[in-house]
Design a protein around this motif. Structure first.
Motif, short mmCIF file in Angstrom:
data_model
loop_
_atom_site.label_atom_id
_atom_site.label_comp_id
_atom_site.label_asym_id
_atom_site.label_seq_id
_atom_site.Cartn_x
_atom_site.Cartn_y
_atom_site.Cartn_z
N GLY A 143 62.48 11.04 48.28
CA GLY A 143 61.92 10.84 47.14
C GLY A 143 61.62 9.51 47.06
O GLY A 143 61.91 8.73 45.72
N SER A 144 61.29 8.68 48.02
CA SER A 144 61.17 7.04 47.98
C SER A 144 59.64 6.76 47.43
O SER A 144 58.88 6.11 48.17
N HIS A 145 59.57 7.25 46.14
CA HIS A 145 58.30 6.82 45.50
C HIS A 145 58.24 5.28 45.02
O HIS A 145 59.19 4.57 45.14
N ASP A 146 57.01 4.98 44.24
CA ASP A 146 56.97 3.61 43.48
C ASP A 146 57.67 3.77 42.23
O ASP A 146 57.31 4.90 41.67
N VAL A 147 58.23 2.79 41.90
CA VAL A 147 58.45 2.49 40.23
C VAL A 147 57.61 1.47 39.82
O VAL A 147 57.70 0.52 40.33
N VAL A 148 57.00 1.93 38.68
CA VAL A 148 56.32 0.84 38.01
C VAL A 148 56.98 0.48 36.39
O VAL A 148 57.53 1.36 35.96
N PHE A 149 56.80 -0.92 36.30
CA PHE A 149 57.54 -1.48 35.35
C PHE A 149 56.51 -2.05 34.60
O PHE A 149 55.89 -2.90 34.82
N ASP A 150 56.78 -1.61 33.17
CA ASP A 150 55.70 -2.45 32.30
C ASP A 150 56.63 -2.94 30.76
O ASP A 150 56.91 -2.08 30.06
N ARG A 151 56.84 -4.12 30.99
CA ARG A 151 57.69 -4.68 30.13
C ARG A 151 59.13 -3.95 29.94
O ARG A 151 59.47 -3.63 28.66
N ALA A 152 59.63 -3.37 31.00
CA ALA A 152 61.14 -2.63 31.12
C ALA A 152 62.06 -3.56 30.59
O ALA A 152 62.25 -5.03 31.08
#
Length: 387
Positions: free
Chosen positions: A209-218
């Motif tokens: 499960g080596s997916h992308d992780v997206v951060f939006d003002r986390a």
């Protein structure tokens, strides 16, 4: 040279992790992701405590013990073993190198003791491997000023996020307003975080499960200011990778040995284990894997002989060389096993096809073979005596 023995408690958590992986790896491979059941089983195994110091509630594994443990879980399945590898190396390196401030070390230790999986997320689409240098596009903005800010907000995208859906925490590398790189402790189940399923259809490690992780003002309440890297970071990461893929190669040898005794062609009237060609192949694989295992044991023992985290200048390059040797041995082992098994290796009845694909993934982790062996060669040339 062999790896150190486990303590009784270390042996128990490794055995539980192996059983959890064996039980859940097939469903993760089919789902091309880490299933909730697999994530829970990995957490409940207690393996996350392995490299946490004993005075922080962990099991205090040094680098050699960690290598032995990763080879065992890698033998069970590379995809799920790598999730544990990432957690273990981040924790072990952070404590040995003291590369994080005390409050963040406490958070890392607490996560391990509670069974909450973590990873360091650094790779990006444009950046590639952070080991090659470059400034991340992911940015961190303080709500106040400087690193005394009580809260930071992280925005960007990270790739190769091993075990993305199974993780609770991430140390995210991000550029500061002044153009340096800090690391930020982000709750991956909190606000401003989403996982994009980019790993589906991957050639190898499908269950990771080596997916992308997206951060939006986390939000990140804890952070590590920019600082020089410590050699423990490379030593623990390279060992994690080397040992995991060594386990893959050993799994291929196990599978071939079983098949060689079970396969009895009518024309032969005996198991193919009686054929000199098969015996030679098994011997070749076994010798390569034993050589790789011995080198990794020697490299990690050399590191562990310096508990202050300041080993001799040649030790880190030696571990890098061991990584190159172990991953190449795994690739060779799986390829030779496929050849020896013949057509049967192409069927789902044997695990050799999956092992072949997974082993090749080891070549993509840093350091690359060229960089690893060049660094080790330079260390040998600079050494006063031959090492």
């Amino acid at each position: 040279m062999t790896f150190p023995e486990f303590t009784a408690e270390q042996a128990q958590v490794v055995a539980r992790a192996v059983r959890a992986i064996q039980e859940h790896a097939p469903e993760c491979e089919a789902a091309q992701d880490v299933t909730p059941g697999a994530a829970l089983a990995l957490s409940n195994s207690g393996y996350t405590r392995l490299t946490v110091p004993t005075d922080a509630g962990g099991l205090g594994a040094g680098l050699g013990v960690f290598a032995r443990a990763q080879a065992e879980v890698g033998r069970a399945d590379a995809s799920l073993a790598l999730i544990l590898a990432m957690h273990g190396h981040v924790t072990g390196a952070a404590f040995q190198g003291r590369s994080l401030p005390p409050h963040l070390l406490d958070a890392v230790a607490g996560a391990g003791v509670r069974g909450e999986l973590l990873n360091a997320l650094a790779s990006e689409p444009e950046l590639g491997s952070p080991s090659r240098g470059g400034l991340p596009r992911t940015v961190a903005t303080p709500d106040g000023s400087g690193f005394e800010s009580g809260l930071w907000f992280v925005t960007g995208r990270k790739t190769w996020s091993t075990g993305a859906r199974a993780l609770r925490w991430a140390l995210v590398s991000a550029a500061t307003p002044d153009g340096r790189v800090g690391r930020y402790w982000v709750d991956l189940r909190g606000e401003g975080v989403r996982v994009e399923p980019t790993w589906e259809g991957a050639l190898a490690l499908r269950g990771s499960g080596s997916h992308d992780v997206v951060f939006d003002r986390a939000p990140a309440a804890l952070q590590a200011p920019p600082a020089a890297s410590h050699p423990a970071g490379s030593a623990w990461f390279w060992t994690a990778v080397a040992a995991t893929y060594l386990g893959v190669g050993e799994a291929a040898l196990d599978a071939l040995r079983r098949y060689a005794h079970e396969r009895v062609p009518t024309a032969l009237g005996a198991p193919i284990a009686t054929l000199p060609r098969v015996q030679e192949t098994v011997g070749r694989i076994g010798a390569q894997l034993l050589s790789a295992r011995t080198l990794l044991a020697h490299a990690t023992a050399t590191w562990d002989a310096h508990p202050d985290g300041q080993p001799g200048a040649g030790t880190v390059p030696l571990i890098g060389a061991a990584k190159a040797v172990c991953t190449n041995a795994a690739v060779d082992a799986t390829d030779l096993a496929m050849r020896a098994a013949g057509g049967g290796a192409l069927t789902a009845a044997l695990p050799l096809g999956k092992l072949l694909r997974d082993a090749r993934a080891g070549l993509t982790h840093p350091p690359g073979e060229d960089a690893a062996l060049t660094a080790y060669g330079a260390a040998l040339l600079d050494a006063p005596d031959r090492a």
